[in-house]
Enzyme design. Sequence first.
Site, PDB file in Angstrom:
ATOM      1  N   CYS A 146     -47.751  35.304  -0.335  1.00  0.00           N
ATOM      2  CA  CYS A 146     -46.606  35.698   0.486  1.00  0.00           C
ATOM      3  C   CYS A 146     -46.127  37.094   0.070  1.00  0.00           C
ATOM      4  O   CYS A 146     -46.244  37.481  -1.094  1.00  0.00           O
ATOM      5  CB  CYS A 146     -45.471  34.684   0.310  1.00  0.00           C
ATOM      6  SG  CYS A 146     -44.024  35.036   1.352  1.00  0.00           S
ATOM      7  N   ASP A 193     -43.187  37.934  -0.301  1.00  0.00           N
ATOM      8  CA  ASP A 193     -41.935  37.770  -1.051  1.00  0.00           C
ATOM      9  C   ASP A 193     -41.950  38.562  -2.365  1.00  0.00           C
ATOM     10  O   ASP A 193     -42.882  38.418  -3.164  1.00  0.00           O
ATOM     11  CB  ASP A 193     -41.724  36.269  -1.334  1.00  0.00           C
ATOM     12  CG  ASP A 193     -40.317  35.966  -1.790  1.00  0.00           C
ATOM     13  OD1 ASP A 193     -39.864  36.564  -2.795  1.00  0.00           O
ATOM     14  OD2 ASP A 193     -39.654  35.120  -1.156  1.00  0.00           O
ATOM     15  N   ARG A 219     -40.458  38.138  -4.963  1.00  0.00           N
ATOM     16  CA  ARG A 219     -40.345  37.328  -6.183  1.00  0.00           C
ATOM     17  C   ARG A 219     -41.677  36.726  -6.609  1.00  0.00           C
ATOM     18  O   ARG A 219     -41.752  36.000  -7.607  1.00  0.00           O
ATOM     19  CB  ARG A 219     -39.325  36.204  -5.962  1.00  0.00           C
ATOM     20  CG  ARG A 219     -37.921  36.706  -5.657  1.00  0.00           C
ATOM     21  CD  ARG A 219     -37.048  35.609  -5.084  1.00  0.00           C
ATOM     22  NE  ARG A 219     -37.555  35.133  -3.807  1.00  0.00           N
ATOM     23  CZ  ARG A 219     -37.009  34.135  -3.108  1.00  0.00           C
ATOM     24  NH1 ARG A 219     -35.942  33.511  -3.582  1.00  0.00           N
ATOM     25  NH2 ARG A 219     -37.529  33.778  -1.954  1.00  0.00           N
ATOM     26  N   HIS A 260     -45.398  29.531  -2.021  1.00  0.00           N
ATOM     27  CA  HIS A 260     -44.330  29.330  -3.007  1.00  0.00           C
ATOM     28  C   HIS A 260     -43.229  28.466  -2.407  1.00  0.00           C
ATOM     29  O   HIS A 260     -42.996  28.487  -1.198  1.00  0.00           O
ATOM     30  CB  HIS A 260     -43.779  30.667  -3.511  1.00  0.00           C
ATOM     31  CG  HIS A 260     -43.058  31.466  -2.469  1.00  0.00           C
ATOM     32  ND1 HIS A 260     -41.683  31.492  -2.369  1.00  0.00           N
ATOM     33  CD2 HIS A 260     -43.506  32.240  -1.462  1.00  0.00           C
ATOM     34  CE1 HIS A 260     -41.331  32.274  -1.356  1.00  0.00           C
ATOM     35  NE2 HIS A 260     -42.420  32.739  -0.784  1.00  0.00           N
ATOM     36  N   CYS A 287     -39.914  29.297   0.364  1.00  0.00           N
ATOM     37  CA  CYS A 287     -40.407  30.445   1.135  1.00  0.00           C
ATOM     38  C   CYS A 287     -39.500  30.691   2.351  1.00  0.00           C
ATOM     39  O   CYS A 287     -39.276  29.798   3.172  1.00  0.00           O
ATOM     40  CB  CYS A 287     -41.836  30.180   1.599  1.00  0.00           C
ATOM     41  SG  CYS A 287     -42.546  31.557   2.522  1.00  0.00           S
TER      42      CYS A 287
HETATM   43 CO    CO Z   1     -42.520  33.391   1.146  1.00  0.00          CO
END
Ligand code: CO
Length: 207
Positions: A40, A42, A44, A96, A99
Amino acid sequence: MLEELFTNNKNWADQMKEKDPKFFSKLLEQQSPEYLWIGCSDSRVPANEIVGMLPGELFVHRNVANVVIHTDLNCLSVMQYAIDILKVKHIIVCGHYGCGGVAAALRHHDHGLIDNWLRNIKDIYQSYSRMLDKLPEEDRLSRLCELNVIEQVSNVCHTNIVQNAWLKGHELTVHGWIYGIKDGIIKDLKISCNTVEKISAIYRIKK
Ligand code: CO
């Protein structure tokens, strides 16, 4: 402009050279990663950091909610290059928990263009809705994040890229993992696939 980032970069490059003076000259010659990471976007979930990999060790494709769509030329091109040219041995689809893309797919807001991308996740929800609707609300998102990884692993395996690699005897395993933002721990969903025999018959290429 963005002075801090350039300072950080200089410090990082200096540290790498301090640890191994030949680090960058070795990388210049070639890259030979054994792993393709599909994760992803993302912020993080930074691919290299969470599995302790250095530059040169991980070939990476990231998009919102780690989706592998049959007609996404970007993702397919990354896969084809990683498999046919770099000869990676493992493809890791890593989702994750928590998400935002998967969470958005569970809602009914209009987020604009990205809803067209996330509709693929609504399709997964629809396929498993009877099971998902029975779960307490707090577990529903987590389970859909896992199901999304499972579906994307299937999508990777259904491509002619992966199947042709298997048919040519290229040892290649596709894995489904999920990362916990709350503790930094990756869980193997134990759905690894390394043979055409494991995929549904309708998707199989026969030679
Ligand atoms: Co995500």
